[in-house]
Motif scaffolding. Sequence first.
Motif, PDB file in Angstrom:
ATOM      1  N   ARG B  59      -9.229  -6.748 -14.231  1.00  0.00           N
ATOM      2  CA  ARG B  59      -9.708  -7.519 -13.201  1.00  0.00           C
ATOM      3  C   ARG B  59      -9.678  -8.938 -13.729  1.00  0.00           C
ATOM      4  O   ARG B  59      -9.529 -10.085 -13.039  1.00  0.00           O
ATOM      5  CB  ARG B  59     -11.039  -7.224 -12.662  1.00  0.00           C
ATOM      6  N   LEU B  64      -9.489 -11.468 -10.667  1.00  0.00           N
ATOM      7  CA  LEU B  64     -10.360 -10.804  -9.586  1.00  0.00           C
ATOM      8  C   LEU B  64     -11.909 -11.046  -9.676  1.00  0.00           C
ATOM      9  O   LEU B  64     -12.810 -10.924  -8.847  1.00  0.00           O
ATOM     10  CB  LEU B  64     -10.064  -9.270  -9.296  1.00  0.00           C
ATOM     11  N   ARG B  88      -4.303 -18.382  -5.134  1.00  0.00           N
ATOM     12  CA  ARG B  88      -4.205 -17.449  -3.912  1.00  0.00           C
ATOM     13  C   ARG B  88      -2.506 -17.243  -3.852  1.00  0.00           C
ATOM     14  O   ARG B  88      -1.889 -16.628  -3.633  1.00  0.00           O
ATOM     15  CB  ARG B  88      -4.688 -17.835  -2.680  1.00  0.00           C
ATOM     16  N   ARG B  91      -0.967 -15.006  -6.520  1.00  0.00           N
ATOM     17  CA  ARG B  91      -1.152 -13.910  -6.469  1.00  0.00           C
ATOM     18  C   ARG B  91       0.055 -13.114  -5.887  1.00  0.00           C
ATOM     19  O   ARG B  91       0.024 -11.842  -6.018  1.00  0.00           O
ATOM     20  CB  ARG B  91      -2.539 -13.670  -5.359  1.00  0.00           C
ATOM     21  N   MET B  96      -2.162  -5.330  -7.895  1.00  0.00           N
ATOM     22  CA  MET B  96      -2.633  -4.243  -8.453  1.00  0.00           C
ATOM     23  C   MET B  96      -2.588  -3.068  -7.641  1.00  0.00           C
ATOM     24  O   MET B  96      -2.665  -3.059  -6.507  1.00  0.00           O
ATOM     25  CB  MET B  96      -4.101  -4.807  -8.642  1.00  0.00           C
ATOM     26  N   PHE B  98      -4.901   0.573  -7.202  1.00  0.00           N
ATOM     27  CA  PHE B  98      -6.171   1.050  -7.337  1.00  0.00           C
ATOM     28  C   PHE B  98      -6.139   2.224  -7.813  1.00  0.00           C
ATOM     29  O   PHE B  98      -5.500   3.292  -7.393  1.00  0.00           O
ATOM     30  CB  PHE B  98      -7.043   0.481  -6.501  1.00  0.00           C
ATOM     31  N   TYR B 102      -8.387   6.452  -1.653  1.00  0.00           N
ATOM     32  CA  TYR B 102      -9.131   6.882  -0.390  1.00  0.00           C
ATOM     33  C   TYR B 102      -9.878   5.570   0.159  1.00  0.00           C
ATOM     34  O   TYR B 102      -9.868   5.195   1.248  1.00  0.00           O
ATOM     35  CB  TYR B 102     -10.027   7.836  -0.506  1.00  0.00           C
ATOM     36  N   SER B 103     -10.258   4.617  -0.772  1.00  0.00           N
ATOM     37  CA  SER B 103     -10.951   3.441  -0.306  1.00  0.00           C
ATOM     38  C   SER B 103     -10.244   2.190  -0.660  1.00  0.00           C
ATOM     39  O   SER B 103     -10.616   1.235  -0.212  1.00  0.00           O
ATOM     40  CB  SER B 103     -12.255   3.337  -1.172  1.00  0.00           C
ATOM     41  N   SER B 104      -9.037   2.354  -1.146  1.00  0.00           N
ATOM     42  CA  SER B 104      -8.256   1.190  -1.405  1.00  0.00           C
ATOM     43  C   SER B 104      -7.287   0.599  -0.054  1.00  0.00           C
ATOM     44  O   SER B 104      -6.854  -0.262   0.006  1.00  0.00           O
ATOM     45  CB  SER B 104      -7.245   1.313  -2.478  1.00  0.00           C
ATOM     46  N   LEU B 105      -7.662   1.428   0.998  1.00  0.00           N
ATOM     47  CA  LEU B 105      -6.811   1.177   2.278  1.00  0.00           C
ATOM     48  C   LEU B 105      -7.814   0.978   3.459  1.00  0.00           C
ATOM     49  O   LEU B 105      -8.737   1.819   3.614  1.00  0.00           O
ATOM     50  CB  LEU B 105      -5.755   2.458   2.582  1.00  0.00           C
ATOM     51  N   ASP B 106      -7.762   0.024   4.261  1.00  0.00           N
ATOM     52  CA  ASP B 106      -8.717  -0.248   5.287  1.00  0.00           C
ATOM     53  C   ASP B 106      -8.458   0.873   6.302  1.00  0.00           C
ATOM     54  O   ASP B 106      -7.199   1.056   6.732  1.00  0.00           O
ATOM     55  CB  ASP B 106      -8.433  -1.551   5.904  1.00  0.00           C
ATOM     56  N   GLU B 117       0.231  -6.920   5.336  1.00  0.00           N
ATOM     57  CA  GLU B 117      -0.855  -7.603   4.883  1.00  0.00           C
ATOM     58  C   GLU B 117      -0.364  -8.611   3.927  1.00  0.00           C
ATOM     59  O   GLU B 117      -0.557  -9.807   3.952  1.00  0.00           O
ATOM     60  CB  GLU B 117      -2.161  -7.028   4.461  1.00  0.00           C
ATOM     61  N   PRO B 118       0.566  -8.222   2.890  1.00  0.00           N
ATOM     62  CA  PRO B 118       0.678  -8.931   1.721  1.00  0.00           C
ATOM     63  C   PRO B 118       1.600 -10.372   2.459  1.00  0.00           C
ATOM     64  O   PRO B 118       1.286 -11.650   1.981  1.00  0.00           O
ATOM     65  CB  PRO B 118       1.561  -8.389   0.901  1.00  0.00           C
ATOM     66  N   VAL B 121      -1.020 -12.618   4.566  1.00  0.00           N
ATOM     67  CA  VAL B 121      -1.936 -13.555   3.764  1.00  0.00           C
ATOM     68  C   VAL B 121      -1.051 -14.451   2.968  1.00  0.00           C
ATOM     69  O   VAL B 121      -1.966 -15.450   2.573  1.00  0.00           O
ATOM     70  CB  VAL B 121      -2.654 -12.742   2.811  1.00  0.00           C
ATOM     71  N   ARG B 164       2.240  -1.349  -1.101  1.00  0.00           N
ATOM     72  CA  ARG B 164       1.811  -2.563  -0.726  1.00  0.00           C
ATOM     73  C   ARG B 164       1.760  -3.528  -1.882  1.00  0.00           C
ATOM     74  O   ARG B 164       2.008  -4.956  -1.920  1.00  0.00           O
ATOM     75  CB  ARG B 164       0.225  -2.282  -0.477  1.00  0.00           C
TER      76      ARG B 164
END
Lengths: 282, 315
Positions: B59, B64, B88, B91, B96, B98, B102-106, B117-118, B121, B164
Amino acid sequence: MSAWPAPLRALRWPVGGIAGAWLIVIVAAALFAPLISPYAYDAQALKEAYGSASAAHWLGTDEFGRDLLTRLMYGARTSLSVSAIAISLSVACGMVLGAAAAWFGGPFDRTVMVVVDLTWSFPEILIALILVAIIGPGTTGTMIAIAVAYLAQFTRLTRAQIMTLKGETFIEAARSLGAGNTHILLRHLLPNAFAPVLVAAMLATGDAIILEATLGFFGLGAQPPVPSWGGMMSAGSALVFKAPWIIVFPGLAVAATVLAINLYGDALIAELDIRSKLRGAG
Amino acid sequence: MSEPLIRTEGLTKRFRSGGGLFSRERVMTAVRDVTLEIARGEVLGVVGESGCGKSTLARLILRLIETTEGSVVFDGTELTALPPTALRAMRKRMAMVFQDPYSSLDPRFTLAEVLAEPFRVQGHDLPNDAVPAMLAAVGLPEALATSYPHQLSGGQRQRVGIARALALHPDLVVLDEPTASLDVSIQAQIIALLADLRDKMGLTYLFISHDLGLVRYFCDRIVVMYLGSVVEVLPNTQAAPRHPYTDALMRSGFAPDPARRREIVPLGGEIPSPFALPAGCAFATRCAFASDRCRRERPPLSQGLSHPVACFHPL
């Protein structure tokens, strides 16, 4: 099936369906009262005062001979609109305050939480009385009093949601792609925090109807001759032995509506809960 | 030798905790004085046990989290001093993957939204065929574009995470234990996919793992970390370990062949607290070769041996 929004899917549950049907009836009665009510809400017929249920007056009449069914429909108009507007106001302010507190943290967070907790420690009746003293009696004061009463709940809930979500990996992932604060707040944090707040707002609307009726009972809400469920019960309380239907029917309306909101809210919780779906799939 | 893609110099991260009304402030050193280089097209592995600072290092390299001391140079640009807008924009050149798929995707995003999304943003237009092409590149059917993450398996989600990360064709991809929460059979598929994508897209990987066997299979060079510091840099996967800690790590692996089973000697002793690092070598409390000098002085990462080792008594 899953293409339907969650509020509609909740109606497919047996209990959620019955509760939802009752809510639709009540909301329709409130919306269309001027069109479908059999009488005018202030039409007095003193000769028919204290009448029990009859073909002309399905739910009977009150001490001035006004039709109870008509007054219940108009009362729903007052109770539901005051509660819904008050809770919407409370949710809007609570989400902005809670999200800002969680986002900025530090002294700002502490200040917001102290102020919000202070509002929590005032009895709603006191807030309503103060507002009546300032802006005079009427529904505006009741709305603000109810909104203030629930502000702390929505602020705390939103803040807790955002705090938890901030630590999720998908937020870090968005940042690693180059996302700025606005994108993260509007596209990730608030949409994910919204579902629990929506359910809490739904359930709070039930409580708000009781609170509105309580304030109305003490004469703080809509002023006569405009009916509110609380005001009708207040008038009926003196006549509970002579004409019990005057207090019973508005009481039943409050109880059934609040129960229906809670049961429908439960079905909505089950439909909105992404995590329980995840357990079912895994 | 050409300019490395990444060069860190004396990279250090200290976390502060407490220090309010009710507790004394405590300082934890997560990463201490890390200097390393990653060449273009290289797969650099970082191994170490949990809590050794390898994820923090990843990180820091991507900024990050902010560095306490030291510098990170990415393709000639100093990252630690870059203003937010430039960072930004930068980037899109580094990404990265992760650990936790399970928690790295909304949970509220469809896969098409995750993969868009990439572009979004970074203010790029999303080409019409981009989402199907990205799904195909990681071996997922196009039909999944409208699915939500909870409808996918762990392996499928990790493939989405990889797609992603590669969306904008970055130069550097940091893989933070990308297979640690997957079944063994799925791990092999993901590693094969990563190797394949590296060849096709000419990527540079920083591969973080606690699995030395996996790192030896996948990486070109291996950095071994212990309690925030680099203790050894193995120049290739065949190199014999010179640091007693690397040696112990390698000996603790299980051999799949029963005929080659041997007794595993667990490391004794306690890991020092990162809140109070010892003055000397951090590994001295558990090392069989530790002398008084080891406990007094910190051994530097010496360049005199066959490869860099931070030890006074190399094997």
